[in-house]
Design a protein around this motif. Structure first.
Motif, PDB file in Angstrom:
ATOM      1  N   LYS A 181       0.823  -1.192   0.000  1.00 51.97           N
ATOM      2  CA  LYS A 181       0.000   0.000   0.000  1.00 51.97           C
ATOM      3  C   LYS A 181       0.871   1.262   0.000  1.00 51.97           C
ATOM      4  O   LYS A 181       1.961   1.285   0.569  1.00 51.97           O
ATOM      5  CB  LYS A 181      -0.923   0.012   1.215  1.00 51.97           C
ATOM      6  N   THR A 182       0.346   2.289  -0.647  1.00 54.10           N
ATOM      7  CA  THR A 182       1.005   3.598  -0.601  1.00 54.10           C
ATOM      8  C   THR A 182       0.576   4.306   0.687  1.00 54.10           C
ATOM      9  O   THR A 182      -0.608   4.616   0.859  1.00 54.10           O
ATOM     10  CB  THR A 182       0.628   4.439  -1.824  1.00 54.10           C
ATOM     11  N   ILE A 183       1.534   4.560   1.562  1.00 53.04           N
ATOM     12  CA  ILE A 183       1.223   5.170   2.871  1.00 53.04           C
ATOM     13  C   ILE A 183       1.378   6.682   2.827  1.00 53.04           C
ATOM     14  O   ILE A 183       0.574   7.420   3.394  1.00 53.04           O
ATOM     15  CB  ILE A 183       2.116   4.558   3.957  1.00 53.04           C
ATOM     16  N   CYS A 184       2.391   7.176   2.142  1.00 53.65           N
ATOM     17  CA  CYS A 184       2.651   8.606   2.116  1.00 53.65           C
ATOM     18  C   CYS A 184       3.292   8.968   0.780  1.00 53.65           C
ATOM     19  O   CYS A 184       3.889   8.119   0.107  1.00 53.65           O
ATOM     20  CB  CYS A 184       3.549   9.037   3.275  1.00 53.65           C
ATOM     21  N   ALA A 185       3.187  10.225   0.405  1.00 58.94           N
ATOM     22  CA  ALA A 185       3.774  10.711  -0.840  1.00 58.94           C
ATOM     23  C   ALA A 185       3.930  12.216  -0.748  1.00 58.94           C
ATOM     24  O   ALA A 185       3.176  12.900  -0.032  1.00 58.94           O
ATOM     25  CB  ALA A 185       2.909  10.334  -2.047  1.00 58.94           C
ATOM     26  N   THR A 186       4.907  12.729  -1.469  1.00 57.58           N
ATOM     27  CA  THR A 186       5.111  14.170  -1.565  1.00 57.58           C
ATOM     28  C   THR A 186       5.674  14.478  -2.940  1.00 57.58           C
ATOM     29  O   THR A 186       6.298  13.614  -3.583  1.00 57.58           O
ATOM     30  CB  THR A 186       6.044  14.681  -0.456  1.00 57.58           C
ATOM     31  N   PHE A 187       5.471  15.718  -3.375  1.00 56.26           N
ATOM     32  CA  PHE A 187       5.871  16.123  -4.720  1.00 56.26           C
ATOM     33  C   PHE A 187       6.594  17.455  -4.646  1.00 56.26           C
ATOM     34  O   PHE A 187       6.137  18.385  -3.969  1.00 56.26           O
ATOM     35  CB  PHE A 187       4.643  16.235  -5.629  1.00 56.26           C
TER      36      PHE A 187
END
Length: 874
Positions: free
Chosen positions: A256-262
């Motif tokens: 699962k994708t838990i966190c992301a930033t761009f």
């Protein structure tokens, strides 16, 4: 002894939960640690904890684009607005709901808060000097807008670069576009293309594209276009809308994708997954730049600094915090705290480091100055229950439940000796002979005390006499006796170096929990299960005094308590005690939220320290809220994991009813307690191991070690003798230690002018303020002008950054120096101007004399007076 200790720093915990924030310059990282915020200075390699604390664990933090205001919000929605540079809490406010997202706009005038399914926009309170007119004002929180439309919790809010629009991502599988102010042609838009909750949504740098990431590992690239991909045209205005032009998948084996930033400037997308791997992707082409595994558990949050070079990762399961430079593929910061309960702590002999041991089997070395963990030992296979330093050398001894006692060389950082018993035992107590030749350990399985030789590692003897588990061991500082405490209600004094090895028993009224020996080896302090502190004479083996600490240590009511805190008996005993360096005070802590400092001579409570006010811990409240009690028990102990919408959140792999072990996932609520206390060898600070970490209390604003605090041979005679040996630095420090102004001036003026810069460079920082004040006073009164100016120049040029960092505490010294320099400058200008006029006069007289000698008439020379004519003729 001074008792005005105050909170200085929090060690042992680097990340708990919540989001990570970089400062605008990208050199510092803010991390929530329980109900406090810790700042990691990545350039200067230092860490400090902000002094204020929330009432519960912090869930979200945000920093204004200017970096002057810090907004932190706890689990219940209570917010604290703080001046970040001054570390002061300015304003308290409550959003009255749990906050799931928080973000300041690029201008810093507004901030968005995600409160469940709605989003609120608030005005940022103004700060002094922030107005265009320069007016000083402060306004509390003022709501600007409320946006509703999502059907589930909002997970992130991101602003456009011009602050006109913002994006919200929600668990309802959609992302939405909102405008800050009413736009004529803008209509709030819903972006629906995902099959799972959306973790984040961001604008591209040119704001022509939008990227959304969902929990199932899908990335959608959105553009504003027609159905058939035609260019934007006013004639097709009705058919223009945000459409998905590309869809990508991370392909991480169903993780699962838990966190992301761009990072819009570089087009860098950073994604953290549930199996501890993070990936770097370049958008819009979706090029995989890097993937790396940094943890065995899920990554809870990821952040990127403003330049896009450093990435920060936080994993709450093991309490990990990492800062990674992706271009050079190197770690800037890699820290991890204990993820089990801390059992014992001790200071190194120079008070520069703190050793902590825990149930996770790890031994960590924490640097007091920087706040970082420098070394971690993992050789023990069981919980480490005790640690102690040898009086001579840098040798550390530890005892563990794995049945071994280990000796560590703290210079080479290696385990050079391991001591074991003939049978498998679990050691719970430890004592080291002052000479460092003998090590003793007690066990909870056997009632005997085991003695080994440090040189050979052989078992020398087994002391029998106790009828219960040995709970505590301590050697007298003079090495004459070994004191042991047991659950059999006795304390025994052993003369292990005599041939007879006779022990004398001291009988008490309850189980002995811990014993301590005064530094002068004349008194023993014993803490028992009934909450009593008794003091015994070591030489005569008689009781001298006693203190009832039940009322002092009791405080706070556990979630499971059916009685009030005053009538509960579960927390009314001291489990750890320590004498101060001078032996005048005793510090005691137990299974409560209080630390008690007692005066030995008067047997009075000098001060009571509150370890934590965090309501997320059990035992911090004096009175329980009856609204939180149900027929099934307290709401804090109800297992609600089965009601979660996601399968991963419903799964529970913890042991039912386990009170020890992993603090992040156990079902029971953590309880506030103090497991160990230790005084620094300088006596200026002490450390307490609590549920939230290692709390350092200090008398100083900065923890600076002064080696002369340990030396009693600092006298005027020794100072003069040191000066005659031309050891100017030591003599100057000794003179400041004695605080004799005439002696300081004698040493100060004896320093050769060629050595001033060298001495100024090596002077300890604890004496810099006093030396600067002394030099400023000498400039006012002394005739040695150039000598004093050389001192002042060397101090300011070498220690300029230190004076800048401590300018708030050195206002008087810096003003005195500036005033002295200004006075010297004015006097030199006045003398120089007088000399110019005098020289001009003498030159004019010589010129007139030559003219008179050569017979030239002086009539008509401007400014020539009759008395000048007389002077010339004579």
């Amino acid at each position: 002894m001074k008792t005005d200790f105050h909170f200085s720093n929090l060690l042992g915990t680097v990340y708990c939960k919540g989001n990570l924030v970089f400062t605008p310059d990208g050199t510092s990282l803010l991390s929530p640690v329980g109900n406090r915020v810790t700042v990691f200075d990545l350039v200067n390699n230092k860490a400090y904890t902000l002094p204020y604390a929330h009432r519960k664990n912090i869930s979200r933090i945000a920093l204004t684009p200017r970096g002057n205001l810090l907004l932190s919000i706890d689990e219940d929605g209570h917010a604290i607005l703080a001046n970040f540079s001054r570390r002061l809490a300015i304003y308290h406010f409550s959003f009255k709901a749990s906050v799931t997202a928080l973000s300041f706009d690029p201008t810093g005038k507004y901030f968005a808060v995600g409160l469940g399914r709605r989003i609120e926009i608030w005005h940022t309170p103004s700060t002094p000097g922030s107005n265009e007119d320069g007016e000083v004002e402060f306004a509390p929180f003022v709501k600007y807008h409320t946006h509703t439309g999502h059907h589930d919790d909002v997970q992130s809010v991101e602003w456009s670069s011009d602050s006109r629009f913002f994006l919200s991502a929600s668990k309802d599988l959609t992302a939405r576009i909102w405008s800050l102010r009413q736009e004529e042609t803008f209509i709030p838009t819903t972006l629906a293309a995902h099959r799972d909750s959306v973790r984040g949504a961001w604008f591209s740098a040119d704001q022509e594209s939008i990227y959304t990431v969902s929990q199932d590992g899908a990335l959608c690239h959105w553009k504003y276009m027609t159905r058939h991909g035609e260019e934007e045209d006013e004639s097709n205005e009705n058919s223009l809308r945000w459409r998905v032009v590309n869809r990508h998948y991370f392909m991480q084996n169903h993780a699962k994708t838990i966190c992301a930033t761009f990072h819009a400037g570089s087009g860098l997308l950073v994604v953290g997954f549930s199996h501890g791997i993070f990936g770097l992707y370049e958008l819009p082409d979706f090029n995989v730049l890097h993937t790396l595994s940094i943890s065995q558990n899920s990554i809870d949050f990821v952040s990127v600094n403003q330049s896009g070079e450093w990435l920060a990762f936080g994993a709450s399961k093991l309490g990990q915090l990492l800062v990674w430079e992706w271009q050079s593929e190197s770690y800037i910061l890699k820290q991890q705290g204990h993820f089990d309960a801390t059992n014992a702590i001790t200071y190194t002999p120079d008070s520069q480091q703190i050793i902590s041991t825990a149930d996770d089997g790890k031994i960590k070395v924490w640097d007091v100055q920087t706040g970082f963990c420098t070394v971690t030992f993992t050789e023990h296979s069981g919980a480490v229950t005790a640690c102690e330093f040898a009086k001579r050398g840098r040798i550390l001894f530890t005892a563990s439940l794995d049945g071994s006692v280990r000796a560590w060389d703290m210079i080479r950082y290696r385990n050079f000796r391991t001591f074991t018993a003939p049978t498998r035992l679990s050691f719970s107590s430890l004592a080291i002979d002052p000479s460092g030749e003998v090590v003793c350990a007690g066990s909870i399985d056997s009632f005997e005390i085991y003695i080994w030789s440090v040189q050979t590692g052989q078992l020398l003897d087994q002391l029998s006499g106790h009828e219960g588990p040995v709970s505590s061991l301590a050697f007298a500082p003079n090495g004459s006796s070994l004191i042991s405490g047991s659950w059999d209600h006795t304390v025994r004094i052993w003369n292990i170096f005599d041939r007879t090895q006779i022990s004398e028993a001291l009988t008490l009224q309850a189980d002995v929990l811990v014993v301590a020996v005064r530094p002068d080896s004349k008194q023993i302090a014993v803490a028992t299960l009934d909450g009593e502190l008794t003091f015994w004479s070591l030489s005569e083996a008689i009781q001298e005094a006693g203190v009832s600490g039940r009322r002092d240590v009791s405080g706070g009511r556990l979630v499971t308590d059916r009685r009030t805190a005053a009538s509960s008996a579960g927390n009314k005993a001291f489990t750890s005690i320590a004498y101060s360096v001078d032996g005048t005070c005793l510090l005691a802590g137990g299974n409560s939220k209080y630390l008690c400092l007692y005066a030995i001579s008067t047997l009075t409570l000098l001060k009571k320290f509150t370890v934590s006010v965090n309501l997320s811990l059990s035992g911090t409240q004096e009175f329980l809220n009856s609204k939180l009690l149900t027929e099934a028990g307290p709401t804090a102990l109800l297992d609600t994991t089965g009601e979660a919408s996601d399968l991963e959140e419903r799964l529970d792999s913890t042991l039912p009813g386990a009170t020890r072990g992993d603090a992040a996932s156990r079902r029971t609520q953590p309880t506030v307690r103090v497991t160990a206390v230790s005084f620094a060898t300088t006596g200026r600070s002490f450390c307490a191991a609590s549920t939230e970490g290692l709390l350092v209390y200090s008398l100083d604003t900065t923890l600076t070690f002064d080696p002369f605090d340990l030396d009693i041979d600092v006298t005027p005679a020794t100072t003069i003798a040191t000066l005659e040996r031309k050891d100017y630095l030591v003599a100057l420090v000794m003179a400041f230690r004695l605080n004799d102004r005439s002696l300081i001036r004698r040493v100060y003026e004896s320093v050769p002018h060629s050595d001033i810069s060298l001495l100024a460079k090596d002077i300890p920082s604890i004496y810099l303020s006093r030396l600067l004040s002394f030099v400023a006073a000498e400039l006012e009164s002394s005739a040695h002008l150039e000598f004093n100016l050389l001192w002042l120049q060397s101090l300011l040029s070498i220690h300029g950054l230190w004076f800048k960092d401590h300018s708030g505490a050195l206002v008087a010294e810096l003003r005195a120096s500036q005033r002295a320099v200004n006075r010297v400058t004015n006097e030199l200008n006045r003398i120089a101007e007088g000399n110019v006029y005098a020289v001009d006069f003498v030159l004019q007289q010589a010129k007139l004399q030559n003219m008179k000698t050569n017979g030239v008439s002086t009539d008509g020379i401007p400014g020539l007076r009759d008395e000048d004519e007389v002077i010339i003729t004579t």
